[in-house]
Design an enzyme around this catalytic site. Structure first.
Site, short mmCIF file in Angstrom:
data_model
loop_
_atom_site.label_atom_id
_atom_site.label_comp_id
_atom_site.label_asym_id
_atom_site.label_seq_id
_atom_site.Cartn_x
_atom_site.Cartn_y
_atom_site.Cartn_z
N ASP A 36 0.82 -1.20 0.00
CA ASP A 36 0.00 0.00 0.00
C ASP A 36 0.86 1.26 0.00
O ASP A 36 1.98 1.26 0.52
CB ASP A 36 -0.90 -0.02 1.25
CG ASP A 36 -2.08 0.93 1.11
OD1 ASP A 36 -2.27 1.50 0.02
OD2 ASP A 36 -2.80 1.12 2.10
N HIS A 53 2.76 3.10 -8.96
CA HIS A 53 2.60 1.65 -9.20
C HIS A 53 3.83 1.07 -9.91
O HIS A 53 4.27 -0.03 -9.62
CB HIS A 53 1.34 1.38 -10.01
CG HIS A 53 0.08 1.79 -9.29
ND1 HIS A 53 -0.16 1.47 -7.97
CD2 HIS A 53 -1.01 2.49 -9.70
CE1 HIS A 53 -1.34 1.97 -7.61
NE2 HIS A 53 -1.87 2.59 -8.63
N LEU A 147 10.51 -21.09 -4.26
CA LEU A 147 9.53 -20.13 -3.74
C LEU A 147 8.26 -20.13 -4.58
O LEU A 147 8.32 -20.10 -5.80
CB LEU A 147 10.13 -18.72 -3.78
CG LEU A 147 9.18 -17.56 -3.48
CD1 LEU A 147 8.86 -17.49 -1.99
CD2 LEU A 147 9.76 -16.23 -3.94
C1 FPP Z 1 -2.12 0.16 -3.24
O1 FPP Z 1 -1.58 1.45 -3.20
C2 FPP Z 1 -1.53 -0.56 -4.33
C3 FPP Z 1 -2.22 -1.15 -5.35
C4 FPP Z 1 -3.68 -1.15 -5.44
C5 FPP Z 1 -1.50 -1.80 -6.45
C6 FPP Z 1 -0.34 -2.61 -6.02
C7 FPP Z 1 0.43 -3.01 -7.19
C8 FPP Z 1 1.76 -3.01 -7.25
C9 FPP Z 1 2.65 -2.65 -6.12
C10 FPP Z 1 2.46 -3.45 -8.46
C11 FPP Z 1 2.12 -4.88 -8.70
C12 FPP Z 1 3.07 -5.52 -9.51
C13 FPP Z 1 2.81 -6.66 -10.17
C14 FPP Z 1 3.94 -7.35 -10.76
C15 FPP Z 1 1.47 -7.24 -10.33
P1 FPP Z 1 -2.53 2.68 -3.45
O2 FPP Z 1 -2.57 2.97 -4.90
O3 FPP Z 1 -3.87 2.40 -2.84
O4 FPP Z 1 -1.79 3.81 -2.66
P2 FPP Z 1 -2.46 5.02 -1.87
O5 FPP Z 1 -3.26 4.41 -0.74
O6 FPP Z 1 -1.28 5.79 -1.40
O7 FPP Z 1 -3.31 5.76 -2.85
#
Ligand code: FPP
Length: 256
Positions: A36, A53, A147
């Site tokens: 997050d 992201h 893994l």
């Molecule tokens: C939450 O942060 C994050 C997500 C909803 C997406 C997570 C995805 C990745 C870290 C990349 C994934 C990689 C692969 C290879 C599938 P947020 O956007 O809610 O952050 P915020 O709360 O600060 O807005």
């Protein structure tokens, strides 16, 4: 002189960050991660959310490698929830492209590392290109014994449990099982995660202290570790810190 001091402070900060965990001690068999803070990371830099992201994807690469190197057996990463479809179209499209992007650059190395890739979640609503990338990776790594890397994508724990209930009731109505046979183990076997163990350690970044519909059944006895660090800033030292703290916890599973 100033430069010397800055270097000294950087070293000090790094040392404070890198918690020593006991590599001969209990390494969590299964680590689940709620990644997050990508959006906030981007906002703090005046960048669009998708830049967060993309940066978060780099952290995924690093944490997969670190987990593999220290002997974690299962790593489940929450990449997209059933609620994330409510985000702006552009962001959803970007997130749906990330698995492809990640696998295009990483799959060969993951195969070399003997990593097995699985998708956890509902495949139904996923765009064809996302599904294809994941299924190709699942197939290519299906014989791997190192893994196990699970991507929770279009995942929602309540949906998962509802599907399990429906499946079990259908089997009951068909006379395949008796009411007395329905127990915790049967429910576990009907979840997306049916063939791997419950997480030992849950990590959530960005200072939010909630589960957000993630593995509600499976996390019943999981140790939880929360950090204010935003996911793109999360490093292997933070992972070690979480493991060090995990090693200091007494898991009693309700006993004394
Ligand atoms: C939450 O942060 C994050 C997500 C909803 C997406 C997570 C995805 C990745 C870290 C990349 C994934 C990689 C692969 C290879 C599938 P947020 O956007 O809610 O952050 P915020 O709360 O600060 O807005």
């Amino acid at each position: 002189m100033l430069e010397h001091l800055a270097r000294k402070w950087a070293r000090k900060e790094k040392m404070e960050q890198s918690a020593e965990f006991d590599s001969n001690g209990m390494i969590p068999n299964h680590i689940a991660v709620i990644m997050d803070g990508n959006g906030r990371w981007a906002k703090a830099r005046n960048l669009p959310r998708i830049a967060g992201h993309r940066s978060g994807m780099k952290t995924v690469k690093e944490i997969v490698k670190a987990s593999d190197e220290i002997g974690v057996k299962y790593l489940t990463m929450y990449a997209f929830s059933t609620e994330n479809w409510k985000r702006p179209r552009e962001e959803v499209d970007f997130l749906m492209k990330l698995p492809q992007e990640f696998l295009t650059t990483e799959l060969d190395e993951l195969v070399e590392r003997n990593v097995r890739i699985r998708m956890v979640g509902s495949k139904e609503e996923l765009p064809a290109h996302t599904l294809k990338a994941l299924e190709t990776a699942e197939e290519r790594t299906s014989g791997n014994t190192g893994l196990q890397l699970n991507f929770a994508l279009n995942y929602g724990a309540r949906k998962e449990i509802a599907i399990a209930v429906k499946d079990i009731v259908t089997r009951l109505q068909a006379g395949e099982i008796a009411l007395e046979q329905i127990d915790e183990e049967m429910i576990s076997r009907h979840l997306y995660t049916s063939d791997f163990p419950d997480p030992d350690l849950l990590i959530r970044t960005s200072g939010e202290i909630r589960l957000s519909n993630f593995m509600l059944w499976q996390l019943a006895y999981t140790e939880m570790w929360f950090t204010d660090v935003l996911w793109p800033d999360f490093t292997r030292e933070h992972l070690y810190q979480a493991i060090a703290e995990y090693q200091g916890r007494a898991r009693r599973y309700g006993a004394v």
